[in-house]
Design an enzyme around this catalytic site. Structure first.
Site, short mmCIF file in Angstrom:
data_model
loop_
_atom_site.label_atom_id
_atom_site.label_comp_id
_atom_site.label_asym_id
_atom_site.label_seq_id
_atom_site.Cartn_x
_atom_site.Cartn_y
_atom_site.Cartn_z
N ASP A 1 17.36 -8.77 -2.09
CA ASP A 1 17.60 -9.70 -0.99
C ASP A 1 16.96 -9.21 0.30
O ASP A 1 16.56 -8.06 0.43
CB ASP A 1 19.10 -9.87 -0.77
N LYS B 1 16.84 -14.64 1.68
CA LYS B 1 17.02 -15.89 2.41
C LYS B 1 16.83 -15.63 3.89
O LYS B 1 17.20 -14.59 4.40
CB LYS B 1 18.41 -16.46 2.16
N MET C 1 28.31 -13.48 9.15
CA MET C 1 27.26 -14.43 9.54
C MET C 1 27.82 -15.57 10.37
O MET C 1 27.58 -16.75 10.11
CB MET C 1 26.56 -14.97 8.29
#
Length: 495
Positions: free
Chosen positions: A36, A58, A173
């Site tokens: 990731d 991402k 987040m």
């Protein structure tokens, strides 16, 4: 064909040393790694030279691989017989979708293991000086995602339970939904003056922290232009920060260094800078492949009185070749010398005593062991060491697998200094910089150019880079880039 196996591994929050021992062992034996965005690229250094590296990270506004494609790739690689590691930032079970991936593997009877990791909701606060529990402040702790499957992207959770029942709350987040979070916590009973800290890039040297209250933190985050990746911690526990913060006191905290190696033979001192709190991007990455030992050299091995290893890679591959040629190491009668101190340690582990190249005398025949395309020309070796034989025991080249990784690392960072240790490193940088997305003009305006010796300084000066060199005490200073507005020692090592 035998089916492979998948390891779903938590890589930790950013500091590469926070990975578990079991996680590291999985990386070392992997044949395929899917990783990731928030995984520290330094962990990939421990993978095999032929390991396939697949980026599936991402970004806030786009996905490189959707979850369905990740699941399909895990299955395909495992069914093809490979040992696969799915490397996830933090802990795979904390908002890491490991359950979905494990379900897919289980449905197809693919063997897998889940390796826990350190989650950022605990690690980032600790690196900011805040334990998530404390007898005087908090006896309860909750981890909450700031995004879910709701249509508007706002977290649909038990706000009253959080506000009234939990003393420390970590939102993952949560920057884009920060106003929504604060409003709901206040509406459901949290005091407006409840302390809040938002920690961006937790456990990295680029870590930023903004402290406020539920009523003030939104405006402070806007003023500081803080974006994800970030952890928002809510609770009275934030008050411990000023007493016990430690990471931000490291001498190189806030420094993001581009460390250039001109060839594989150059010893890397990146770990020294990491230990002092810096983020270090090594540029480029070098790939080492085993070479061979000339027949004439093999026959003369017992006769050499001196052997000089030009690098740790030279020593490692030399002994691998001895094993492959079934040469008994007891035939070696030579005194051993090394150009790098790390090679001395490697030889000690094999039961050999050795000295540095500076201690090399001129008595007896000499074998120099290095790469096939050694950076020092033959005439330089003759000048330094006199008559000798040379054995190129490995082939080095720039590792193409890391090109996109380094580009992304540079994009995410704000490079404060570029370090050159040799003339070769300067030449390599000037040839490769544009390929890795480095704009020389903009770097020259915002970045310190530091050379670790006179040869590197002269070469950088000839390129017009306006470099600085270590002072007479062999100390380097990074000026104007410290968040504490003072000069910081980069290294006091003599190179």
């Amino acid at each position: 064909m035998q089916m492979g196996k998948v390891y779903l591994v938590g890589a930790g929050p950013g500091d590469s040393e926070l990975i578990t021992v079991k996680g590291m062992e999985a990386i070392k034996k992997a044949e395929v790694i899917l990783y990731d965005r928030l995984v520290n690229p330094r962990l990939l250094d421990y993978a095999k030279a032929d390991c396939e590296l697949i980026y599936c990270g991402k970004l806030p506004n786009r996905h490189f691989m959707k979850q369905e494609e990740i699941n399909r790739t895990l299955l395909e690689k495992a069914l093809a017989g490979f040992t696969v590691v799915r490397l996830k930032g933090g802990d795979p079970s904390v908002f890491g979708r490991v359950g979905e991936e494990a379900e897919v593997l289980a449905e197809q009877n693919v063997a897998y293991e889940i390796v826990p990791g350190i989650t950022s909701g605990i690690a980032a606060p600790l690196y900011a000086g805040i334990p998530v529990t404390h007898r005087d402040y908090a006896g309860s702790f909750a981890m909450v995602t700031a995004h879910d499957k709701s249509k508007n992207g706002k977290p649909d959770i038990d706000w009253e339970g959080l506000a009234r029942g939990v003393q420390t709350i970590a939102f993952y987040m949560g920057v884009s939904n920060l106003e929504h979070i604060c409003e709901n916590l206040i509406f459901h009973g949290k005091a407006p003056d409840t302390p809040v800290i938002v920690i961006r890039w937790g456990t990295w040297s680029r870590q930023e922290s903004v402290v406020g209250t539920l009523s003030s933190i939104v405006e402070k985050v806007r003023e500081g232009n803080i974006e994800n990746p970030a952890i928002t911690l809510v609770g009275d526990i934030v008050a411990t920060r000023e007493k016990i913060k430690w990471f931000e006191k490291k001498p190189l905290f806030g420094q993001q260094l581009l460390y250039v190696r001109g060839c594989a033979e150059e010893e890397s001192f990146a770990h020294e800078y990491l230990n002092q709190g810096a983020d270090v991007i090594e540029f480029p990455k070098w790939e080492v492949n085993k070479g061979s030992l000339d027949v004439k050299v093999r026959k003369k091995l017992p006769a050499y009185k001196r052997m000089l290893f030009m690098s740790t890679e030279a020593a490692t591959n030399f002994f691998k070749l001895l094993k492959s040629y079934k040469i008994d190491i007891r035939q070696l009668q030579a005194r051993l010398f090394c150009k790098q101190s790390t090679t001395i340690k490697l030889l000690e582990d094999k039961g050999f005593l050795s000295g540095l190249a500076d201690e090399l005398d001129s008595e007896g025949s000499l074998l120099i062991i290095g790469s096939n395309d050694h950076s020092e020309k033959n005439w330089k070796l003759d000048y330094k060491y006199g008559e000798h034989d040379y054995a190129g025991v490995y082939q080095a080249s720039i590792d193409k697998r890391y090109e996109s990784i380094i580009r992304r690392s540079i994009e995410d960072a704000s490079i404060s200094a570029i370090l050159f240790s040799t003339s070769d490193s300067v030449h390599t940088f000037m040839k490769q910089a544009a390929h890795y997305g480095v704009a020389l003009q903009s770097f020259a305006q915002t970045t310190d150019i530091i050379c670790l010796n006179k040869q590197a300084w002269l070469t950088a000066t000839n390129y017009g880079l306006n470099p600085r060199m270590q002072d007479e005490n062999n100390k380097l200073y990074v000026e104007d880039f410290s968040q504490n507005s003072k000069n910081l020692i980069v290294s006091s090592k003599t190179y």
